[in-house]
Each structure stands twice: as structure tokens, then as C-alpha cells.
Design a protein around this motif. Structure first.
Motif, PDB file in Angstrom:
ATOM      1  N   SER A 285       0.890  -1.221   0.022  1.00  0.00           N
ATOM      2  CA  SER A 285      -0.114  -0.090   0.026  1.00  0.00           C
ATOM      3  C   SER A 285       0.897   1.201  -0.134  1.00  0.00           C
ATOM      4  O   SER A 285       1.597   1.491   0.820  1.00  0.00           O
ATOM      5  CB  SER A 285      -0.983  -0.014   1.323  1.00  0.00           C
ATOM      6  OG  SER A 285      -1.664   1.163   1.231  1.00  0.00           O
ATOM      7  N   LEU A 286       0.903   2.113  -1.031  1.00  0.00           N
ATOM      8  CA  LEU A 286       1.347   3.358  -1.096  1.00  0.00           C
ATOM      9  C   LEU A 286       0.852   4.415   0.022  1.00  0.00           C
ATOM     10  O   LEU A 286       1.741   4.936   0.747  1.00  0.00           O
ATOM     11  CB  LEU A 286       1.252   4.000  -2.496  1.00  0.00           C
ATOM     12  CG  LEU A 286       2.192   3.526  -3.589  1.00  0.00           C
ATOM     13  CD1 LEU A 286       1.523   3.802  -5.129  1.00  0.00           C
ATOM     14  CD2 LEU A 286       3.509   3.575  -3.635  1.00  0.00           C
TER      15      LEU A 286
ATOM     16  N   ARG B 207       4.211   5.722   1.955  1.00  0.00           N
ATOM     17  CA  ARG B 207       4.147   7.461   2.292  1.00  0.00           C
ATOM     18  C   ARG B 207       4.481   7.809   3.443  1.00  0.00           C
ATOM     19  O   ARG B 207       5.460   8.364   3.899  1.00  0.00           O
ATOM     20  CB  ARG B 207       3.068   8.004   1.557  1.00  0.00           C
ATOM     21  CG  ARG B 207       2.891   8.134   0.142  1.00  0.00           C
ATOM     22  CD  ARG B 207       1.929   9.043  -0.370  1.00  0.00           C
ATOM     23  NE  ARG B 207       1.987   9.412  -1.804  1.00  0.00           N
ATOM     24  CZ  ARG B 207       2.647  10.299  -2.161  1.00  0.00           C
ATOM     25  NH1 ARG B 207       3.346  11.006  -1.340  1.00  0.00           N
ATOM     26  NH2 ARG B 207       2.904  10.834  -3.750  1.00  0.00           N
ATOM     27  N   PRO B 208       3.630   7.274   4.519  1.00  0.00           N
ATOM     28  CA  PRO B 208       3.775   7.711   5.900  1.00  0.00           C
ATOM     29  C   PRO B 208       5.252   7.094   6.487  1.00  0.00           C
ATOM     30  O   PRO B 208       5.813   7.853   7.209  1.00  0.00           O
ATOM     31  CB  PRO B 208       2.923   7.083   7.013  1.00  0.00           C
ATOM     32  CG  PRO B 208       2.189   6.106   5.897  1.00  0.00           C
ATOM     33  CD  PRO B 208       2.470   6.425   4.428  1.00  0.00           C
TER      34      PRO B 208
ATOM     35  N   VAL C 125       9.410   0.766   0.546  1.00  0.00           N
ATOM     36  CA  VAL C 125       9.489  -0.172  -0.486  1.00  0.00           C
ATOM     37  C   VAL C 125       8.032  -0.622  -1.038  1.00  0.00           C
ATOM     38  O   VAL C 125       7.499  -1.222  -0.134  1.00  0.00           O
ATOM     39  CB  VAL C 125      10.475  -1.238  -0.384  1.00  0.00           C
ATOM     40  CG1 VAL C 125      10.736  -2.181  -1.443  1.00  0.00           C
ATOM     41  CG2 VAL C 125      11.982  -0.890  -0.069  1.00  0.00           C
ATOM     42  N   HIS C 126       7.750  -0.221  -2.184  1.00  0.00           N
ATOM     43  CA  HIS C 126       6.411  -0.433  -2.644  1.00  0.00           C
ATOM     44  C   HIS C 126       6.615  -1.994  -3.500  1.00  0.00           C
ATOM     45  O   HIS C 126       7.347  -2.133  -4.573  1.00  0.00           O
ATOM     46  CB  HIS C 126       5.918   0.396  -3.421  1.00  0.00           C
ATOM     47  CG  HIS C 126       4.463   0.325  -3.888  1.00  0.00           C
ATOM     48  ND1 HIS C 126       4.136   0.524  -5.242  1.00  0.00           N
ATOM     49  CD2 HIS C 126       3.508  -0.188  -3.311  1.00  0.00           C
ATOM     50  CE1 HIS C 126       2.839   0.098  -5.471  1.00  0.00           C
ATOM     51  NE2 HIS C 126       2.455  -0.341  -4.213  1.00  0.00           N
ATOM     52  N   VAL C 127       5.747  -3.065  -2.822  1.00  0.00           N
ATOM     53  CA  VAL C 127       5.627  -4.274  -3.858  1.00  0.00           C
ATOM     54  C   VAL C 127       4.230  -4.448  -4.007  1.00  0.00           C
ATOM     55  O   VAL C 127       3.511  -4.720  -3.396  1.00  0.00           O
ATOM     56  CB  VAL C 127       6.071  -5.220  -2.804  1.00  0.00           C
ATOM     57  CG1 VAL C 127       6.263  -6.761  -3.759  1.00  0.00           C
ATOM     58  CG2 VAL C 127       7.449  -5.122  -2.213  1.00  0.00           C
ATOM     59  N   PRO C 128       3.900  -4.005  -5.226  1.00  0.00           N
ATOM     60  CA  PRO C 128       2.442  -3.978  -5.645  1.00  0.00           C
ATOM     61  C   PRO C 128       1.728  -5.329  -5.768  1.00  0.00           C
ATOM     62  O   PRO C 128       2.281  -6.129  -6.013  1.00  0.00           O
ATOM     63  CB  PRO C 128       2.542  -3.242  -7.194  1.00  0.00           C
ATOM     64  CG  PRO C 128       3.872  -2.826  -7.284  1.00  0.00           C
ATOM     65  CD  PRO C 128       4.735  -3.455  -6.255  1.00  0.00           C
TER      66      PRO C 128
ATOM     67  N   HIS D  39      -5.080   3.193  -2.550  1.00  0.00           N
ATOM     68  CA  HIS D  39      -4.454   3.614  -3.740  1.00  0.00           C
ATOM     69  C   HIS D  39      -3.842   5.182  -3.254  1.00  0.00           C
ATOM     70  O   HIS D  39      -4.485   6.000  -2.711  1.00  0.00           O
ATOM     71  CB  HIS D  39      -5.401   3.841  -4.735  1.00  0.00           C
ATOM     72  CG  HIS D  39      -5.796   2.437  -5.310  1.00  0.00           C
ATOM     73  ND1 HIS D  39      -6.807   2.181  -6.250  1.00  0.00           N
ATOM     74  CD2 HIS D  39      -5.466   1.117  -4.996  1.00  0.00           C
ATOM     75  CE1 HIS D  39      -6.899   0.785  -6.492  1.00  0.00           C
ATOM     76  NE2 HIS D  39      -6.126   0.273  -5.673  1.00  0.00           N
ATOM     77  N   ASP D  40      -2.836   5.260  -3.908  1.00  0.00           N
ATOM     78  CA  ASP D  40      -2.283   6.483  -3.955  1.00  0.00           C
ATOM     79  C   ASP D  40      -1.267   6.556  -4.941  1.00  0.00           C
ATOM     80  O   ASP D  40      -0.859   5.819  -5.577  1.00  0.00           O
ATOM     81  CB  ASP D  40      -1.241   6.955  -2.759  1.00  0.00           C
ATOM     82  CG  ASP D  40      -1.214   8.062  -1.968  1.00  0.00           C
ATOM     83  OD1 ASP D  40      -1.347   8.986  -3.061  1.00  0.00           O
ATOM     84  OD2 ASP D  40      -1.428   8.526  -0.874  1.00  0.00           O
ATOM     85  N   GLU D  41      -0.585   7.629  -5.087  1.00  0.00           N
ATOM     86  CA  GLU D  41       0.352   8.206  -6.258  1.00  0.00           C
ATOM     87  C   GLU D  41       1.661   7.786  -5.731  1.00  0.00           C
ATOM     88  O   GLU D  41       2.009   8.092  -4.378  1.00  0.00           O
ATOM     89  CB  GLU D  41       0.197   9.362  -6.732  1.00  0.00           C
ATOM     90  CG  GLU D  41      -0.722   9.983  -7.466  1.00  0.00           C
ATOM     91  CD  GLU D  41      -0.975   9.111  -8.790  1.00  0.00           C
ATOM     92  OE1 GLU D  41      -0.060   8.734  -9.467  1.00  0.00           O
ATOM     93  OE2 GLU D  41      -2.032   8.752  -9.029  1.00  0.00           O
ATOM     94  N   PRO D  42       2.631   6.986  -6.539  1.00  0.00           N
ATOM     95  CA  PRO D  42       3.979   7.078  -5.926  1.00  0.00           C
ATOM     96  C   PRO D  42       4.885   8.051  -5.659  1.00  0.00           C
ATOM     97  O   PRO D  42       4.828   9.142  -6.554  1.00  0.00           O
ATOM     98  CB  PRO D  42       4.690   6.046  -6.951  1.00  0.00           C
ATOM     99  CG  PRO D  42       3.842   6.446  -8.314  1.00  0.00           C
ATOM    100  CD  PRO D  42       2.360   6.559  -7.648  1.00  0.00           C
ATOM    101  N   PRO D  43       5.485   8.226  -4.557  1.00  0.00           N
ATOM    102  CA  PRO D  43       6.341   9.525  -4.361  1.00  0.00           C
ATOM    103  C   PRO D  43       7.605   9.299  -4.849  1.00  0.00           C
ATOM    104  O   PRO D  43       8.769   9.218  -4.416  1.00  0.00           O
ATOM    105  CB  PRO D  43       6.328   9.360  -2.803  1.00  0.00           C
ATOM    106  CG  PRO D  43       6.311   7.992  -2.479  1.00  0.00           C
ATOM    107  CD  PRO D  43       5.422   7.502  -3.372  1.00  0.00           C
ATOM    108  N   GLU D  44       7.555   9.352  -6.352  1.00  0.00           N
ATOM    109  CA  GLU D  44       8.448   9.380  -7.203  1.00  0.00           C
ATOM    110  C   GLU D  44       9.754  10.248  -6.769  1.00  0.00           C
ATOM    111  O   GLU D  44      10.952   9.812  -6.969  1.00  0.00           O
ATOM    112  CB  GLU D  44       8.318   9.528  -8.744  1.00  0.00           C
ATOM    113  CG  GLU D  44       7.063   8.488  -9.123  1.00  0.00           C
ATOM    114  CD  GLU D  44       7.958   7.214  -9.538  1.00  0.00           C
ATOM    115  OE1 GLU D  44       8.841   7.078  -9.420  1.00  0.00           O
ATOM    116  OE2 GLU D  44       6.905   6.269  -9.793  1.00  0.00           O
TER     117      GLU D  44
END
Length: 240
Positions: free
Chosen positions: A178-179, A184-185, A194-197, A206-211
């Protein structure tokens, strides 16, 4: 110079084992039960609205999901929903609370690999009894140096956990699907995120990735976690 990475934390549901698939199956059953009252797409939208409203009352997990289904059923039928439908929704929730745990690919190997060199935590949110049951059935429980079952995952949540279990968020990494809750937090608290979809991530996560965040990473699955951790700097497990 970046802070030494000493601690790896994992989310549980849909990061280490399947979870959302059971919600989707129950949603389909819910839509079938209410098919004479509304279209499935409209029903699910109403259900998501109810879940969002009720998070502050029931928190995350199956029990809140079932209560939101019942509330939605009452609303869309103008309070005419048959008692038999309510009974079936309760039964569906009870089935969800008993479903067997199925680990996601590479989950065990990923935890085992980083546990050799780092302190390992599990940080999950949801119903206490259900999360404890899933952890016990997963066979992963003995690998974790600490387990935190929380009501919400915020910057303050991660800051407090990493202060208690290790030497602060700057020395930690949070791994999850979960992003919004896992990535994010945690990054805001100062850790790696580390995002593992997962293909079935809940709509409210859902959220936008903090690129643009220097400490953000993304992996297609958990098979690459040990290599990523090593690339960021190998560590000796801190004394407990």
C-alpha cells in the motif's frame, strides 16, 4: 552519508500473504444477493463510500467490512432487505475469518534472507484477533523480532514503532503493497519505503507513488528484496 540500515519492517496482508482476494469474492457474493435492487457497479461504489465513512468507527478489517455491507444493503433497499440476506452476509464474514493463509510468492524467502542480517518487524493494521490468527497460521511468526498490530499507519505510528524497536526511522525500511499506508507515511517518518504492488490492492489504499522521494523504491515482487537491502548497505543485526 546515509544512516546504516538496521531494521526491515513488513506489512502483512497482500504483502506476505493473500487477503484482498477474499474481500473481492465476498463483494461478488454481496452484489449477487442484492441484484434485484441495484446494479453491481453502483452497489460496490456505495459500499466503498460506507467503508470510508465507517473507518473511524470500526477500523480496518473483516468485521467493519461486514457491517458496511449490512449498512449498504439497508440503504439500497430502502430498509426492505430480507433478514435472510443479512444472515448470509454475516455468514460470509465468518467464512472470511476462517479462510486459510496462503503466502505470496517469495514471502518466506524474503523474510528469512533479511532476518540473517537485520532486525525484522511485522507492522500490520486491522482486527487484533484476526491478524494474530493469520500470523500464527502463516508459519512466519518466529522470524520476527517484533510484531505491531495498529489501528492506523501514520507518520507518528512509524516514528513511534521505530523508536521502540530500533534506533529510529532513519535506520529502518518499510516494505508493503500500500502506497498510502506502508510507503508514504514511513518515508515521511524518515525511513526507506519499498512498494511491492499487489494486483488486488483495496481502493482506499490507492495513492500516487512518491517518485521524488530519495528513499522510495519499488519492486515487482519480494524476490528482489534481499538484493536491494544489500545494495543499500549490509548491516549486522543490532543487539536486542
Amino acid at each position: 552519508m546515509s544512516a546504516e540500515l538496521t531494521t526491515i519492517a513488513f506489512d502483512a496482508d497482500d504483502t506476505l500473504w493473500h487477503n484482498e482476494r477474499f474481500f473481492k469474492l465476498t463483494q461478488a457474493r454481496f452484489a449477487d444477493l442484492l441484484r434485484d435492487y441495484t446494479e453491481p457497479e453502483a452497489l460496490i461504489e456505495r459500499l466503498i463510500e460506507a467503508e470510508r465513512r465507517n473507518l473511524g468507527h470500526y477500523g480496518f478489517g473483516i468485521k467493519g467490512f461486514v457491517l458496511s455491507m449490512i449498512e449498504t444493503a439497508i440503504e439500497v433497499t430502502d430498509e426492505r432487505v430480507p433478514a435472510s440476506v443479512i444472515a448470509q452476509l454475516i455468514a460470509a464474514g465468518q467464512e472470511m475469518l476462517q479462510h486459510p493463509i496462503e503466502l505470496l510468492p517469495h514471502a518466506r524467502e524474503a523474510v528469512e534472507a533479511v532476518a540473517d542480517t537485520h532486525r525484522v518487524l511485522l507492522i500490520t493494521k486491522g482486527d487484533l484477533l484476526d491478524q494474530e490468527r493469520k500470523l500464527a497460521q502463516s508459519g512466519l511468526g518466529e522470524m520476527f523480532d517484533g510484531v505491531e498490530i495498529v489501528s492506523h499507519k501514520t507518520r507518528a505510528t512509524y516514528d513511534g514503532i521505530f523508536q521502540r524497536h530500533c534506533n529510529g526511522a532513519a535506520h529502518a525500511m518499510m516494505v508493503g503493497n500500500s502506497l498510502r499506508s506502508d510507503v508514504r507515511p514511513a518515508i515521511e517518518a524518515g525511513s526507506w519505503g519499498v512498494h511491492v504492488p499487489h494486483e488486488l490492492t483495496w481502493a482506499l489504499e490507492h495513492d500516487e507513488p512518491p517518485e521524488d522521494a530519495p528513499r522510495f523504491r519499488q519492486l515487482p515482487d519480494l524476490s528482489g528484496l534481499a538484493e536491494l537491502v544489500q545494495a543499500l548497505g549490509q548491516s549486522v543485526r543490532p543487539e536486542t
